[in-house]
Design an enzyme around this catalytic site. Structure first.
Site, PDB file in Angstrom:
ATOM      1  N   CYS A   2       1.794  -0.438   4.751  1.00  0.00           N
ATOM      2  CA  CYS A   2       1.639  -1.564   3.830  1.00  0.00           C
ATOM      3  C   CYS A   2       1.220  -0.970   2.493  1.00  0.00           C
ATOM      4  O   CYS A   2       0.119  -0.441   2.357  1.00  0.00           O
ATOM      5  CB  CYS A   2       0.577  -2.537   4.333  1.00  0.00           C
ATOM      6  N   GLU A 113       7.784  -5.408   1.903  1.00  0.00           N
ATOM      7  CA  GLU A 113       8.365  -4.251   2.575  1.00  0.00           C
ATOM      8  C   GLU A 113       9.794  -4.090   2.088  1.00  0.00           C
ATOM      9  O   GLU A 113      10.402  -5.052   1.591  1.00  0.00           O
ATOM     10  CB  GLU A 113       8.351  -4.411   4.102  1.00  0.00           C
TER      11      GLU A 113
END
Length: 248
Positions: A2, A113
């Site tokens: 992340c 993402e």
């Protein structure tokens, strides 16, 4: 991993949402940030027992993203410790002490993402992943204190407070975008996760339960998010239908 997320809720909203008892930085407030990147300051919810107090108090603090272990010689290591894998967080020297004693929640509206574009070797399409119900995403995190040996004891910058995001395998639907995702902590586990008296790593590990299928949803967004200098609500807007169609 992340490496980017969005956090645009106002401080007063977070204080209420997380039932915070103490504003740890009453004179500071972070602005809306739709492109939170490593080394930036972020909000963290944590519980600590104040001096001469009988119980832990839930606080909202401003910390720096990128964990700097207490034993680090300098803070530059933080840029490499933005994530802690759930599989090794209880064992790695950089994280194991914080996992046992200094756990936190990192509020987010969602995270980004990137997925490779089929047929184009170097091109990746960013996606914004967020709770389907529009609620807050409480990411599992750790925080740590680092003492700067070059500063005087009365220097307000003597202590640096940093954090990291715990990651896990992505659920099937999100795994097609990226194989990792931040670990979420559901509301009913917040109190136990934050409790500094919970020092048994096995007990803490049991609190890390992957998000239920369908809890999160994703859609493609503009590649403007690729540049950390870009910011604003346009970064989390879905791509126009014609642009999304062209991806598939």
């Amino acid at each position: 991993m992340c490496g980017r997320y969005a956090s645009a809720r106002k401080k007063h909203e977070l204080l209420e949402e997380f039932e915070v008892e103490q504003d740890g930085d009453p004179d500071k407030e972070l602005g809306d940030d739709y492109n939170v990147a490593p080394t930036k300051n972020v909000y963290a919810v944590l519980s600590r027992v104040p001096k001469e107090a009988q119980r832990a108090v839930r606080q909202l603090r401003i910390v720096k993203w990128g964990l700097v272990p207490a034993w680090a010689k300098d803070p530059s290591i933080g840029s490499r410790l933005i994530n802690a894998r759930i599989e090794t967080v209880a064992e790695k020297p950089s994280f194991r002490q914080a996992f046992a004693k200094r756990r936190c929640l990192l509020p987010a509206d969602g995270y980004f993402e990137w997925m490779p574009v089929e047929g184009e070797k170097k091109k990746k399409q960013p996606y914004f992943i967020h709770p389907e119900d529009g609620g807050v995403l409480a990411m599992a995190g750790l925080y740590e204190f680092w003492k700067d040996p070059s500063r005087a004891d009365d220097d307000p910058l003597k202590w640096l407070v940093t954090c990291t995001v715990i990651t896990t395998d992505a659920e099937d639907e999100l795994g097609r975008i990226h194989d990792r995702m931040p670990m979420m902590i559901e509301r009913e586990r917040w109190a136990e996760w934050l409790d500094p008296k919970v020092t048994d790593v096995e007990q803490a590990t049991r609190l890390l339960v992957p998000a239920e299928q369908g809890r999160l949803t994703a859609y493609p967004v503009s590649t403007d998010v690729n540049n950390v200098r870009n910011n604003g609500p346009d970064l989390i807007k879905p791509l126009p239908e014609e642009e999304e169609t062209a991806l598939f």
